[in-house]
Design a protein around this motif. Structure first.
Motif, PDB file in Angstrom:
ATOM      1  N   ALA A  65      -2.911   2.165  -1.750  1.00 25.30           N
ATOM      2  CA  ALA A  65      -3.272   3.089  -0.671  1.00 25.30           C
ATOM      3  C   ALA A  65      -4.741   3.478  -0.757  1.00 25.30           C
ATOM      4  CB  ALA A  65      -2.385   4.340  -0.736  1.00 25.30           C
ATOM      5  N   THR A  98      -4.296   6.459   1.859  1.00 27.73           N
ATOM      6  CA  THR A  98      -4.074   6.482   3.318  1.00 27.73           C
ATOM      7  C   THR A  98      -3.041   7.510   3.757  1.00 27.73           C
ATOM      8  OG1 THR A  98      -2.451   4.754   2.970  1.00 27.73           O
ATOM      9  CG2 THR A  98      -4.646   4.057   3.690  1.00 27.73           C
ATOM     10  N   ASP A 134      -2.178  10.853  -4.754  1.00 27.38           N
ATOM     11  CA  ASP A 134      -3.396  10.040  -4.550  1.00 27.38           C
ATOM     12  C   ASP A 134      -4.129  10.531  -3.315  1.00 27.38           C
ATOM     13  OD1 ASP A 134      -2.666   8.524  -2.041  1.00 27.38           O
ATOM     14  OD2 ASP A 134      -0.974   7.935  -3.343  1.00 27.38           O
ATOM     15  N   PHE A 154       4.249  11.326  -4.608  1.00 34.46           N
ATOM     16  CA  PHE A 154       5.625  10.958  -4.966  1.00 34.46           C
ATOM     17  C   PHE A 154       6.053  11.837  -6.131  1.00 34.46           C
ATOM     18  CE2 PHE A 154       4.480   7.461  -2.370  1.00 34.46           C
ATOM     19  CZ  PHE A 154       5.656   6.956  -1.847  1.00 34.46           C
ATOM     20  N   ASN A 187       1.361   1.451  -6.048  1.00 39.32           N
ATOM     21  CA  ASN A 187       1.312   1.782  -4.616  1.00 39.32           C
ATOM     22  C   ASN A 187       0.141   2.696  -4.312  1.00 39.32           C
ATOM     23  OD1 ASN A 187       3.435   0.262  -3.741  1.00 39.32           O
ATOM     24  ND2 ASN A 187       4.933   1.923  -3.770  1.00 39.32           N
ATOM     25  N   THR A 237       7.918  -2.521   4.307  1.00 34.77           N
ATOM     26  CA  THR A 237       6.544  -2.553   3.808  1.00 34.77           C
ATOM     27  C   THR A 237       5.571  -2.514   4.975  1.00 34.77           C
ATOM     28  OG1 THR A 237       4.939  -3.778   2.479  1.00 34.77           O
ATOM     29  CG2 THR A 237       6.515  -5.114   3.705  1.00 34.77           C
ATOM     30  N   ALA A 252      -0.839  10.768  -0.378  1.00 36.14           N
ATOM     31  CA  ALA A 252       0.605  11.019  -0.512  1.00 36.14           C
ATOM     32  C   ALA A 252       0.938  11.458  -1.933  1.00 36.14           C
ATOM     33  CB  ALA A 252       1.381   9.753  -0.169  1.00 36.14           C
ATOM     34  N   ILE A 258       1.054   8.418   4.416  1.00 39.81           N
ATOM     35  CA  ILE A 258       2.130   7.637   5.018  1.00 39.81           C
ATOM     36  C   ILE A 258       2.292   8.044   6.474  1.00 39.81           C
ATOM     37  CG2 ILE A 258       4.602   7.079   4.859  1.00 39.81           C
ATOM     38  CD1 ILE A 258       4.125   8.107   1.827  1.00 39.81           C
ATOM     39  N   LEU A 273       6.429  -6.792  -1.030  1.00 40.48           N
ATOM     40  CA  LEU A 273       7.786  -7.254  -0.704  1.00 40.48           C
ATOM     41  C   LEU A 273       8.627  -6.136  -0.049  1.00 40.48           C
ATOM     42  CD1 LEU A 273       8.815  -9.326  -3.844  1.00 40.48           C
ATOM     43  CD2 LEU A 273       8.402 -10.201  -1.564  1.00 40.48           C
ATOM     44  N   GLY A 274       8.177  -4.921  -0.193  1.00 42.74           N
ATOM     45  CA  GLY A 274       8.957  -3.772   0.341  1.00 42.74           C
ATOM     46  C   GLY A 274      10.169  -3.476  -0.504  1.00 42.74           C
ATOM     47  N   LEU A 275      10.137  -3.940  -1.742  1.00 40.41           N
ATOM     48  CA  LEU A 275      11.293  -3.670  -2.623  1.00 40.41           C
ATOM     49  C   LEU A 275      10.990  -2.627  -3.691  1.00 40.41           C
ATOM     50  CD1 LEU A 275      12.660  -7.297  -3.197  1.00 40.41           C
ATOM     51  CD2 LEU A 275      13.758  -5.458  -1.949  1.00 40.41           C
ATOM     52  N   GLY A 276       9.681  -2.354  -3.906  1.00 44.11           N
ATOM     53  CA  GLY A 276       9.293  -1.451  -5.009  1.00 44.11           C
ATOM     54  C   GLY A 276       9.971  -0.095  -4.945  1.00 44.11           C
ATOM     55  N   LEU A 277       9.824   0.582  -3.838  1.00 41.72           N
ATOM     56  CA  LEU A 277      10.381   1.945  -3.743  1.00 41.72           C
ATOM     57  C   LEU A 277      11.911   1.933  -3.699  1.00 41.72           C
ATOM     58  CD1 LEU A 277       7.923   3.785  -1.345  1.00 41.72           C
ATOM     59  CD2 LEU A 277       8.213   4.081  -3.793  1.00 41.72           C
ATOM     60  N   ALA A 278      12.470   0.894  -3.014  1.00 42.16           N
ATOM     61  CA  ALA A 278      13.936   0.800  -2.970  1.00 42.16           C
ATOM     62  C   ALA A 278      14.492   0.661  -4.381  1.00 42.16           C
ATOM     63  CB  ALA A 278      14.348  -0.374  -2.111  1.00 42.16           C
ATOM     64  N   ASN A 288       5.273   1.012 -10.365  1.00 39.55           N
ATOM     65  CA  ASN A 288       5.382   0.851  -8.928  1.00 39.55           C
ATOM     66  C   ASN A 288       4.671   1.967  -8.189  1.00 39.55           C
ATOM     67  OD1 ASN A 288       7.407   1.373  -6.327  1.00 39.55           O
ATOM     68  ND2 ASN A 288       6.780  -0.733  -6.695  1.00 39.55           N
TER      69      ASN A 288
HETATM   70  P1  ADP Z   1       5.367  -2.900  -1.103  1.00 41.84           P
HETATM   71  O1  ADP Z   1       4.469  -2.200  -2.011  1.00 41.84           O
HETATM   72  O2  ADP Z   1       5.733  -4.244  -1.610  1.00 41.84           O
HETATM   73  O3  ADP Z   1       5.041  -2.800   0.331  1.00 41.84           O
HETATM   74  P2  ADP Z   1       7.021  -0.719  -1.657  1.00 41.84           P
HETATM   75  O4  ADP Z   1       8.503  -0.493  -1.521  1.00 41.84           O
HETATM   76  O5  ADP Z   1       6.505  -0.507  -3.000  1.00 41.84           O
HETATM   77  O6  ADP Z   1       6.790  -2.114  -1.160  1.00 41.84           O
HETATM   78  O7  ADP Z   1       6.296   0.197  -0.616  1.00 41.84           O
HETATM   79  C1  ADP Z   1       6.729   0.269   0.660  1.00 41.84           C
HETATM   80  C2  ADP Z   1       5.656   0.806   1.555  1.00 41.84           C
HETATM   81  O8  ADP Z   1       5.433   2.157   1.260  1.00 41.84           O
HETATM   82  C3  ADP Z   1       4.365   0.217   1.406  1.00 41.84           C
HETATM   83  O9  ADP Z   1       4.258  -0.954   2.189  1.00 41.84           O
HETATM   84  C4  ADP Z   1       3.421   1.250   1.890  1.00 41.84           C
HETATM   85  O10 ADP Z   1       3.274   1.192   3.244  1.00 41.84           O
HETATM   86  C5  ADP Z   1       4.122   2.495   1.544  1.00 41.84           C
HETATM   87  N1  ADP Z   1       3.521   3.160   0.390  1.00 41.84           N
HETATM   88  C6  ADP Z   1       4.011   3.148  -0.871  1.00 41.84           C
HETATM   89  N2  ADP Z   1       3.245   3.923  -1.670  1.00 41.84           N
HETATM   90  C7  ADP Z   1       2.240   4.416  -0.909  1.00 41.84           C
HETATM   91  C8  ADP Z   1       1.118   5.288  -1.168  1.00 41.84           C
HETATM   92  N3  ADP Z   1       0.861   5.764  -2.371  1.00 41.84           N
HETATM   93  N4  ADP Z   1       0.293   5.589  -0.108  1.00 41.84           N
HETATM   94  C9  ADP Z   1       0.577   5.114   1.139  1.00 41.84           C
HETATM   95  N5  ADP Z   1       1.603   4.313   1.445  1.00 41.84           N
HETATM   96  C10 ADP Z   1       2.443   3.962   0.411  1.00 41.84           C
END
Ligand code: ADP
Length: 672
Positions: free
Chosen positions: A560, A595, A592, A649, A556, A611, A647, A597, A619-624, A552
């Motif tokens: 980006a 873009t 990375d 992580f 992500n 998302t 960004a 955040i 879906l906006g579920l990956g990080l959750a 995930n």
């Molecule tokens: P999704 O990828 O399905 O949108 P995620 O929960 O994985 O859901 O991510 C939520 C949001 O976090 C993304 O829509 C994006 O805007 C932001 N995001 C996640 N990882 C990155 C990253 N590496 N660089 C910039 N924005 C990120």
């Protein structure tokens, strides 16, 4: 519990205000001591004075009695012999001799008579002197030193008798060298003195009349002591003789060449003696001092010669017809000694009384002190009790307050817990609402597409266009697969499966993920740092779930980069183990240059269905889900923008012991 200082605080003047300190009174003690000393001095002085006065009075009385007796003895002796010369002068033998002085028979008769009279009268000598002063007959005629033939013209007693009066004289004999009392009687015939009869008496027995301890002396009208029980005082004078008198004594040869010097006798003169003279002593009595002139006293060094002097009570009596004075000298030493003893006894008695008094005072003081201490103690005890009561009341109040606070806290806690539960419930509901909205949103499109495709397919089947219908059915299958994926993700999110934690080799997990993503990497450069040194580095996690998280995060990052600059895209993965080999944590950072955040998106990043991607892209579920998994592992997932863009992580997980097979893991294959 009161502080120990509080116990001392009972000496607070306010606390002991009711207790008055007893007057220790060092000043009063001083006054008392001075009063005692003054009292002692007064008592000693008074005792000495009174006892000395009484002793003196008694001494005076006894001495006066003795003096009277001595005087009577002497006077009776003198009286007895007073008429002897007159008797002798009347005798015919004497008269016959004076009428015919050269008649040997008359001389012999007279000599014989005189010797007989002298013997019977116990006189020293009896003799007859012719008018020319030559002794004609004597009781000691024919003896060596006989008076017969001696010229007596120079003797005053002869001169007085030759003048027709009775001559009385005390002198030392010029022939016999023996002292004696001469009584001379003129023998008259036809109104003319034809001769003188003389009786000489030895009075030396008298000076032995007194006791040895009480000197006795008789002085003549000039003050010359001619009889004294103290040999050294004989032929001394009571006062210095005038030169004329001294010359006369030379002429009369009264003391036959004896040196007549003054006796060192002087009256005691002080306030006390003057007072005694007025109150106690009679007219004939006085207190005198006779200095010791003995050679021993003279050779001994004494700063004050009078210190060795003997002190006497001198009692005088006039005796005899010739103005003699008899002095009885009673030593004062016994009286002084008695006075001293009485004074010492009084002082001792006084000291005893003083000691008793001091003792009594001390006892009284001690009793007062003890009473004071007791009162002080009682006051301190009362104060202590008061303080303890006050403290106890304070403590009880505090305790009650504490209990109230505890009760309040417990109530607040339960309220909080209830609020928390409500909040959880609310957040769950919110999440559920969000999720429902997301699912609705996510599923609405494929559902609408499915309806469209199924309507189209029916139409196509009715028309007989089987190929197109098949294409539609394939699209329907794709859509259902996509919907399945959505629900599958939800299952993962909602699933609270039993957490499984075992050592997962980081490198292996990372290699799997990179291999899975290889088709998407394209031009993006991926670097992995920190694993070459320790290839077997492991974390406590579930292998598949950890891979899902990594998939995930890296996915992500690729998204980006794809949105920013796909040509220079780069992903840096850095692994760090903070402590030794088998414990502590492992930090995995995925950085990375995409873009980054947006600041407003940062707080909401880990919310489900948040998302920024276009519909269908995310879906906006990956990080959750990822953060939920990491929490499940007991780790942390955080995010931050990089200063140069992009960004990062950061994943922190518990470290696990390295597994031996880890070193055999596949090398990281970086897609070209
Ligand atoms: P999704 O990828 O399905 O949108 P995620 O929960 O994985 O859901 O991510 C939520 C949001 O976090 C993304 O829509 C994006 O805007 C932001 N995001 C996640 N990882 C990155 C990253 N590496 N660089 C910039 N924005 C990120």
């Amino acid at each position: 519990m009161p502080h120990s200082d509080d116990f001392l605080a009972v000496h607070d003047p306010a606390a002991t205000r009711a207790v008055h300190a007893p007057d220790t009174g060092s000043g009063r003690w001083w006054g008392f001591a001075v009063a005692l000393a003054v009292g002692l001095l007064l008592l000693c002085g008074l005792t000495w004075l009174v006892s000395f006065q009484r002793g003196l009075a008694a001494l005076q009385q006894s001495t006066a009695t003795r003096a009277d007796r001595y005087a009577a003895t002497l006077e009776s002796t003198l009286d007895r012999y007073e008429f002897l010369p007159a008797l002798v002068s009347l005798h015919p033998f004497v008269r016959g001799l004076l009428e015919s002085p050269h008649d040997p028979a008359r001389v012999a008769a007279a000599n014989h008579y005189l010797a007989e009279v002298n013997r019977r009268a116990h006189a020293s000598a009896t003799y007859v002197i012719a008018a020319n002063g030559i002794a004609l007959a004597a009781s000691n005629h024919g003896q060596p030193g006989s008076f017969v033939g001696t010229d007596y013209r120079f003797r005053p007693y002869f001169q007085i008798a030759a003048g027709g009066k009775m001559g009385r004289f005390y002198a030392i004999g010029i022939t016999s060298d023996e002292p004696g009392y001469y009584i001379a009687q003129p023998v008259e015939s036809g109104g003319k003195v034809i001769g003188v009869t003389v009786v000489k008496l030895n009075l030396e027995w008298f000076q032995r009349a007194g006791s040895g301890a009480e000197p006795l002396m008789v002085s003549d009208d000039h003050g010359v002591i001619f009889l004294s029980s103290v040999p050294a005082w004989q032929y001394r004078t009571l006062q210095p003789l005038p030169p004329a008198l001294q010359a006369e004594m030379e002429n009369t040869r009264q003391y036959h060449g004896r040196a007549v010097t003054p006796l060192p006798l002087e009256p005691l003169d002080s306030l006390v003696t003057r007072w005694l003279a007025q109150t106690t002593l009679g007219a004939n009595a006085r207190l005198v001092r006779v200095r010791d002139e003995s050679p021993a006293a003279r050779t001994t060094f004494t700063p004050d010669a009078t210190a060795r002097a003997d002190r006497y009570l001198e009692l005088g009596r006039t005796v005899g017809p010739a103005d003699w004075t008899m002095q009885v000298m009673a030593p004062l030493e016994p009286v002084l000694a008695n006075a001293r003893n009485a004074t010492v006894a009084a002082a001792l008695a006084y000291a005893c009384i003083c000691l008793l008094l001091v003792n009594w005072r001390q006892r009284r003081q001690r009793a007062r002190d003890m009473q004071y201490s007791r009162r002080l103690l009682e006051a301190a005890y009362d104060e202590l009790e008061r303080r303890v009561e006050a403290r106890t009341a304070d403590l009880m109040a505090i305790n009650e307050k504490l209990e109230e606070q505890v009760a309040e806290r417990t109530r607040a806690e339960s309220e909080l817990r209830a609020a928390q539960d409500e909040l959880v419930q609310a957040s769950k509901l919110a999440a559920l609402g969000q999720m429902a909205a997301g699912i609705t949103h996510e599923l609405n499109q494929p559902l609408a597409a499915l309806r469209t495709f199924s309507d189209n397919t029916r139409v196509l089947l009715e028309r007989g266009q089987l190929a197109a219908a098949e294409g539609n059915l394939t699209a329907i299958a794709d859509l259902t697969e996509r919907m399945g994926k959505i629900t599958g993700q939800l299952k993962l999110f909602a699933g609270k499966a039993r957490p499984v934690r075992r050592p997962v080799v980081v490198r292996t997990a990372l290699d799997h993920v990179l291999a899975l993503l290889a088709p998407r990497l394209g031009a993006v450069t991926v670097s992995v740092a920190g694993l070459d040194e320790q290839p077997g580095l492991s974390v406590r996690a579930d292998e598949l779930k950890l891979e899902q998280v990594l998939l995930n995060l890296i996915g992500n990052a690729l998204d980006a980069i794809a949105s920013a600059a796909p040509a220079q895209g780069r992903i840096d993965i850095e692994v760090q183990a903070d402590t030794g080999t088998n414990s502590g944590t492992v930090t995995l950072a995925v950085r990375d240059n995409g873009t980054g955040i947006a600041p407003e998106a940062l707080p909401r990043l880990f919310e489900p269905f948040f998302t920024t991607k276009e519909t269908g892209q995310g879906l906006g579920l990956g990080l959750a889900i990822s953060s939920s998994i990491v929490r499940e592992f007991g780790g942390q997932l955080s995010v931050a923008n990089m200063p140069g863009g992009g960004a990062q992580f950061t994943l922190v997980l518990a470290r696990a012991p390295a597994s031996p097979s880890a070193t055999e893991a596949l090398p990281v294959s970086t897609p070209q």
